[in-house]
Scaffold this active site. Structure first.
Site, PDB file in Angstrom:
ATOM      1  N   TYR A  51     123.201  94.000 -28.477  1.00  0.00           N
ATOM      2  CA  TYR A  51     123.295  93.377 -27.178  1.00  0.00           C
ATOM      3  C   TYR A  51     123.814  92.037 -27.130  1.00  0.00           C
ATOM      4  O   TYR A  51     124.740  91.670 -26.362  1.00  0.00           O
ATOM      5  CB  TYR A  51     121.642  93.463 -26.599  1.00  0.00           C
ATOM      6  CG  TYR A  51     121.069  94.381 -26.385  1.00  0.00           C
ATOM      7  CD1 TYR A  51     121.401  95.054 -25.064  1.00  0.00           C
ATOM      8  CD2 TYR A  51     120.458  95.262 -27.102  1.00  0.00           C
ATOM      9  CE1 TYR A  51     121.017  96.310 -24.581  1.00  0.00           C
ATOM     10  CE2 TYR A  51     120.082  96.419 -26.929  1.00  0.00           C
ATOM     11  CZ  TYR A  51     120.346  97.135 -25.498  1.00  0.00           C
ATOM     12  OH  TYR A  51     119.966  98.376 -25.211  1.00  0.00           O
ATOM     13  N   VAL A 271     129.801  93.843 -43.350  1.00  0.00           N
ATOM     14  CA  VAL A 271     129.684  92.458 -43.833  1.00  0.00           C
ATOM     15  C   VAL A 271     128.833  92.294 -45.045  1.00  0.00           C
ATOM     16  O   VAL A 271     127.609  92.753 -44.830  1.00  0.00           O
ATOM     17  CB  VAL A 271     129.623  91.497 -42.866  1.00  0.00           C
ATOM     18  CG1 VAL A 271     130.058  90.034 -43.545  1.00  0.00           C
ATOM     19  CG2 VAL A 271     130.694  91.579 -41.564  1.00  0.00           C
ATOM     20  N   GLU A 383     103.365 100.959 -23.399  1.00  0.00           N
ATOM     21  CA  GLU A 383     104.396 101.919 -22.547  1.00  0.00           C
ATOM     22  C   GLU A 383     103.552 103.388 -22.764  1.00  0.00           C
ATOM     23  O   GLU A 383     103.110 103.843 -23.709  1.00  0.00           O
ATOM     24  CB  GLU A 383     105.607 101.979 -23.807  1.00  0.00           C
ATOM     25  CG  GLU A 383     106.628 103.288 -23.674  1.00  0.00           C
ATOM     26  CD  GLU A 383     107.550 103.272 -24.495  1.00  0.00           C
ATOM     27  OE1 GLU A 383     107.830 102.156 -25.411  1.00  0.00           O
ATOM     28  OE2 GLU A 383     108.309 104.059 -25.069  1.00  0.00           O
ATOM     29  N   HIS A 466     110.706  96.486 -32.499  1.00  0.00           N
ATOM     30  CA  HIS A 466     111.228  95.295 -31.977  1.00  0.00           C
ATOM     31  C   HIS A 466     111.162  94.192 -32.868  1.00  0.00           C
ATOM     32  O   HIS A 466     110.278  93.232 -32.849  1.00  0.00           O
ATOM     33  CB  HIS A 466     110.437  94.779 -30.791  1.00  0.00           C
ATOM     34  CG  HIS A 466     110.382  95.776 -29.674  1.00  0.00           C
ATOM     35  ND1 HIS A 466     109.150  95.894 -28.745  1.00  0.00           N
ATOM     36  CD2 HIS A 466     111.180  96.893 -29.412  1.00  0.00           C
ATOM     37  CE1 HIS A 466     109.546  96.928 -27.681  1.00  0.00           C
ATOM     38  NE2 HIS A 466     110.595  97.637 -28.251  1.00  0.00           N
ATOM     39  N   GLY A 494     118.381  89.102 -31.533  1.00  0.00           N
ATOM     40  CA  GLY A 494     117.155  89.140 -31.131  1.00  0.00           C
ATOM     41  C   GLY A 494     116.426  88.136 -32.185  1.00  0.00           C
ATOM     42  O   GLY A 494     115.290  87.524 -32.062  1.00  0.00           O
ATOM     43  N   ASN A 504     109.248  95.043 -23.965  1.00  0.00           N
ATOM     44  CA  ASN A 504     110.510  95.352 -24.674  1.00  0.00           C
ATOM     45  C   ASN A 504     111.554  94.350 -24.575  1.00  0.00           C
ATOM     46  O   ASN A 504     111.964  93.692 -23.497  1.00  0.00           O
ATOM     47  CB  ASN A 504     110.938  96.770 -24.193  1.00  0.00           C
ATOM     48  CG  ASN A 504     109.749  97.616 -23.874  1.00  0.00           C
ATOM     49  OD1 ASN A 504     108.664  97.358 -23.159  1.00  0.00           O
ATOM     50  ND2 ASN A 504     109.635  98.729 -24.765  1.00  0.00           N
TER      51      ASN A 504
HETATM   52  P1  FAE Z   1     121.129  95.562 -32.352  1.00  0.00           P
HETATM   53  O1  FAE Z   1     121.072  95.882 -31.102  1.00  0.00           O
HETATM   54  O2  FAE Z   1     120.172  95.810 -33.453  1.00  0.00           O
HETATM   55  O3  FAE Z   1     122.500  95.414 -33.155  1.00  0.00           O
HETATM   56  C1  FAE Z   1     122.946  94.781 -34.234  1.00  0.00           C
HETATM   57  C2  FAE Z   1     124.275  95.583 -34.610  1.00  0.00           C
HETATM   58  O4  FAE Z   1     124.672  94.912 -35.958  1.00  0.00           O
HETATM   59  C3  FAE Z   1     123.948  97.063 -35.467  1.00  0.00           C
HETATM   60  O5  FAE Z   1     124.890  97.729 -34.421  1.00  0.00           O
HETATM   61  C4  FAE Z   1     124.011  96.986 -36.736  1.00  0.00           C
HETATM   62  O6  FAE Z   1     124.481  98.264 -37.443  1.00  0.00           O
HETATM   63  C5  FAE Z   1     125.060  95.715 -36.851  1.00  0.00           C
HETATM   64  N1  FAE Z   1     124.951  95.333 -38.328  1.00  0.00           N
HETATM   65  C6  FAE Z   1     124.055  94.867 -38.885  1.00  0.00           C
HETATM   66  N2  FAE Z   1     124.195  94.501 -40.041  1.00  0.00           N
HETATM   67  C7  FAE Z   1     125.569  94.491 -40.166  1.00  0.00           C
HETATM   68  C8  FAE Z   1     126.504  94.022 -41.024  1.00  0.00           C
HETATM   69  N3  FAE Z   1     126.288  93.505 -42.175  1.00  0.00           N
HETATM   70  N4  FAE Z   1     128.026  94.178 -41.113  1.00  0.00           N
HETATM   71  C9  FAE Z   1     128.304  94.782 -39.552  1.00  0.00           C
HETATM   72  N5  FAE Z   1     127.288  95.227 -38.936  1.00  0.00           N
HETATM   73  C10 FAE Z   1     125.939  94.910 -38.888  1.00  0.00           C
HETATM   74  O7  FAE Z   1     120.798  93.673 -32.284  1.00  0.00           O
HETATM   75  N6  FAE Z   1     114.255  97.458 -26.580  1.00  0.00           N
HETATM   76  C11 FAE Z   1     113.908  97.564 -25.308  1.00  0.00           C
HETATM   77  O8  FAE Z   1     114.068  96.441 -24.805  1.00  0.00           O
HETATM   78  N7  FAE Z   1     113.607  98.630 -24.537  1.00  0.00           N
HETATM   79  C12 FAE Z   1     113.483  99.933 -25.071  1.00  0.00           C
HETATM   80  O9  FAE Z   1     113.123 101.115 -24.603  1.00  0.00           O
HETATM   81  C13 FAE Z   1     113.872  99.859 -26.670  1.00  0.00           C
HETATM   82  N8  FAE Z   1     113.496 100.922 -27.241  1.00  0.00           N
HETATM   83  C14 FAE Z   1     113.699 100.977 -28.657  1.00  0.00           C
HETATM   84  C15 FAE Z   1     113.609 102.370 -29.348  1.00  0.00           C
HETATM   85  C16 FAE Z   1     113.972 102.430 -30.673  1.00  0.00           C
HETATM   86  C17 FAE Z   1     113.784 103.670 -31.596  1.00  0.00           C
HETATM   87  C18 FAE Z   1     114.339 101.266 -31.357  1.00  0.00           C
HETATM   88  C19 FAE Z   1     114.918 101.196 -32.816  1.00  0.00           C
HETATM   89  C20 FAE Z   1     114.452 100.165 -30.885  1.00  0.00           C
HETATM   90  C21 FAE Z   1     114.037  99.916 -29.407  1.00  0.00           C
HETATM   91  N9  FAE Z   1     114.158  98.881 -28.701  1.00  0.00           N
HETATM   92  C22 FAE Z   1     113.907  98.793 -27.279  1.00  0.00           C
HETATM   93  C23 FAE Z   1     114.438  97.480 -29.364  1.00  0.00           C
HETATM   94  C24 FAE Z   1     116.165  97.032 -29.120  1.00  0.00           C
HETATM   95  O10 FAE Z   1     116.971  98.276 -29.203  1.00  0.00           O
HETATM   96  C25 FAE Z   1     116.577  96.179 -29.911  1.00  0.00           C
HETATM   97  O11 FAE Z   1     115.558  94.737 -29.602  1.00  0.00           O
HETATM   98  C26 FAE Z   1     117.910  95.412 -29.495  1.00  0.00           C
HETATM   99  O12 FAE Z   1     118.775  96.546 -29.856  1.00  0.00           O
HETATM  100  C27 FAE Z   1     118.259  94.290 -30.468  1.00  0.00           C
HETATM  101  O13 FAE Z   1     119.517  93.900 -30.006  1.00  0.00           O
HETATM  102  P2  FAE Z   1     120.093  92.880 -30.950  1.00  0.00           P
HETATM  103  O14 FAE Z   1     121.459  92.364 -30.227  1.00  0.00           O
HETATM  104  O15 FAE Z   1     119.441  91.833 -31.648  1.00  0.00           O
END
Ligand code: FAE
Length: 527
Positions: A51, A271, A383, A466, A494, A504
């Site tokens: 995000y 990275v 939920e 989360h 996050g 969420n």
């Molecule tokens: P995120 O989306 O985790 O993206 C980080 C990206 O950075 C990932 O693609 C990684 O692969 C990449 N990355 C990490 N380290 C490196 C590196 N060293 N080099 C290159 N790339 C890297 O971050 N939240 C909701 O609001 N509603 C829901 O229904 C919900 N359901 C969920 C269900 C599951 C099973 C899970 C696991 C999470 C859920 N979440 C939900 C949480 C939500 O997906 C999460 O809070 C966000 O995706 C976090 O967003 P960020 O931008 O922090």
């Protein structure tokens, strides 16, 4: 390395290939160092395509900036590899694991592959994250929940609450394509029996329920129900990716950013660590891998401006590890104010066993919640979660979201060379009490037992979807996400949220990223 060799190396990686076939991105200059490592100069680098990364990319690209994004996971759309479902886990099911890693029922063997779902295991908590272009949006349930205004104000007292509720949250809803299920469809559809049963039971127990918006396209869902289009939510697709229906970031923010022509995404680029140079630029050591996780090549990226959006755990790991290996300056509060957003999984067995239970067919997309936030003694939101197991197991699953009264801390263990988490039962004590109260009240009104079938003792205190905090906005960063002690480094994910937001989190993460990047661009930070 000449261009031919560059392309040859890239082909080995299956993806990344689309990029290498295009004209070399004008913002990137490539060469080699003495150790034959490819060196790439890119003015603005974003690490991570979830995000925070997707919002930053779109707004920078719209303002005419050339941006390179590094993502350790696969670009699934480009690869053409389909996502697998929960009943037949395949390539997308796990990040380089030999067995599935769902919160329970991991009976499936896998051939290690750079799949979409990863789990980071700590002593008292397991943290699930998404990998791939789109980050967590690929694996999450799509629940798009705006936090309660009063709680948002409590967590972010220095932000202009009215501006968030009048501008940033509506903007994010539009960009993420948030929509709500039709009530009649919900009432009639057999795939939503688990929600109808969950809501009726909650009412009987005296709880208040709410409809939960989602980024899954409910018009598409109605068509899949009528068998007019391929099934996804009704085909147990979700935590290993959705082939249809879900508006994940690759179909929203990232798609728009790519359409500007100013964004290049390099997938399967992880990275490893970062160095701060004397001229205040950054050098990143990067490993390009293949789809089985094997290293294809080591690369060096130089940039003037660096945005870390690797997700809470990814960003903290990079900062803490870089501090140890490269003396990278970090603020003393980095890693503090970490929380699990009050995540606590629990469930009930023997739910309506004589009348078809919670349903043999279940949509994977949650649309209902129980809102007990205003209860002073037991404040929580939960939920009403699906449990699509292909048969009726008369079991209700809940992911509670509680307040986080006691925060944890992420730090780095130099000997073990990994991050560690200061977090134990004392951090989840109140959450367990709330879960116990909730389950007891539901069982008393409706029958059923605490779900020993799903979890040890019926309580999944260790389940965290989360992770939040560790680089808290205004503490470790300035008011717009620029890291203190740095001139050209920003965190936009996050980790800016201090461990809890009460619902969420992705709507809030996206809104905070919109707010930060808008102001950073306005301040000419990227000129
Ligand atoms: P995120 O989306 O985790 O993206 C980080 C990206 O950075 C990932 O693609 C990684 O692969 C990449 N990355 C990490 N380290 C490196 C590196 N060293 N080099 C290159 N790339 C890297 O971050 N939240 C909701 O609001 N509603 C829901 O229904 C919900 N359901 C969920 C269900 C599951 C099973 C899970 C696991 C999470 C859920 N979440 C939900 C949480 C939500 O997906 C999460 O809070 C966000 O995706 C976090 O967003 P960020 O931008 O922090």
């Amino acid at each position: 390395m000449d261009r031919k060799k560059f392309i040859k190396t890239g082909i080995l990686a299956v993806s990344g290939f689309y990029f290498l076939n295009s004209n070399l991105f004008p913002a990137m200059q490539s060469g080699v160092d003495k150790g034959e490592k490819e060196i790439i100069d890119a003015p603005i680098l974003i690490v991570g395509s979830g995000y925070g990364g997707a919002v930053s990319a779109l707004r920078l690209c719209e303002s005419g900036k050339k941006v390179v994004m590094l993502e350790m996971g696969l670009n699934w759309q480009k690869s053409g590899i389909p996502f697998s479902n929960m009943l037949k886990p395949g390539k997308s099911a796990a990040w380089l694991k030999k067995k599935t890693i769902a919160p329970f029922m991991n009976i499936f063997s896998l051939t290690p592959f750079t799949g979409t779902l990863d789990r980071m295991d700590f002593e008292h908590i397991n943290i699930w994250v998404g990998r791939g272009v789109g980050g967590g949006s690929l694996v999450n349930g799509g629940m798009a929940v705006t936090p309660k205004k009063s709680y948002f104000k409590e967590i972010f007292p220095d932000l202009d609450t009215e501006k968030f509720y009048n501008i940033y949250f509506p903007l994010v809803h539009k960009e993420l394509k948030v929509n709500v299920i039709g009530e009649q469809f919900l009432k009639d559809c057999p795939y939503y029996k688990f929600t109808r049963v969950g809501e009726a039971e909650a009412h009987k127990a005296g709880f208040k329920t709410i409809r939960v918006p989602n980024v899954y396209d409910f018009q598409y869902m109605e068509k899949e129900y009528r068998n007019e289009v391929p099934r996804s939510a009704f085909n147990t697709e979700v935590i290993y990716g959705n082939n249809h229906g879900k508006n994940s970031l690759d179909k929203t923010y990232l798609k728009k950013a790519l359409e500007t022509g100013n964004l290049e995404i390099l997938d399967l680029h992880c990275v490893e660590h970062i160095k701060l140079n004397d001229d205040k630029t950054y050098t990143l050591q990067v490993q390009q891998t293949d789809i089985s996780g094997g290293v294809v090549t080591d690369k060096v990226f130089n940039c003037k401006k660096l945005i870390l959006a690797a997700g809470t755990m990814g960003t903290l790991k990079l900062l803490l590890h870089s501090n140890v290996v490269n003396n990278f300056p970090i603020h003393k509060q980095i890693g503090k104010n970490w929380g699990n957003n009050g995540n606590f999984m629990t469930g009930r067995n023997w739910v309506k066993p004589l009348s078809g239970g919670t349903g043999a067919k279940q949509s994977t997309i949650p649309v209902g919640g129980i809102d007990n936030w205003d209860d002073k003694e037991h404040p929580f939101f939960t939920e009403i979660a699906p449990l699509p197991m292909g048969m009726d197991v008369a079991t209700a699953l809940y992911l509670l979201i509680n307040r986080v009264d006691k925060k944890g801390e992420v730090s780095y263990d130099r000997n073990a060379k990994k991050i560690i988490l200061n977090w134990d039962q004392s951090n989840t004590f109140k959450m367990r009490e709330n879960a116990g109260y909730f389950i007891k009240k539901m069982n008393r009104a409706n029958g059923g037992t605490r779900s020993h079938f799903l979890f040890n003792n019926g309580f999944g205190a260790n389940v965290c979807y989360h992770p939040l905090g560790g680089c808290v906005l205004g503490k470790v960063t300035d008011e717009y996400g620029k890291l203190k002690d740095h001139e050209n480094l920003y965190v936009l994910d996050g980790s800016l949220i201090p461990g809890t937001i009460g619902v969420n989190p992705f709507v809030t993460i996206t809104a905070i990223a919109e707010y930060c990047i808008e102001n950073l661009i306005r301040q000419n930070e990227f000129s």
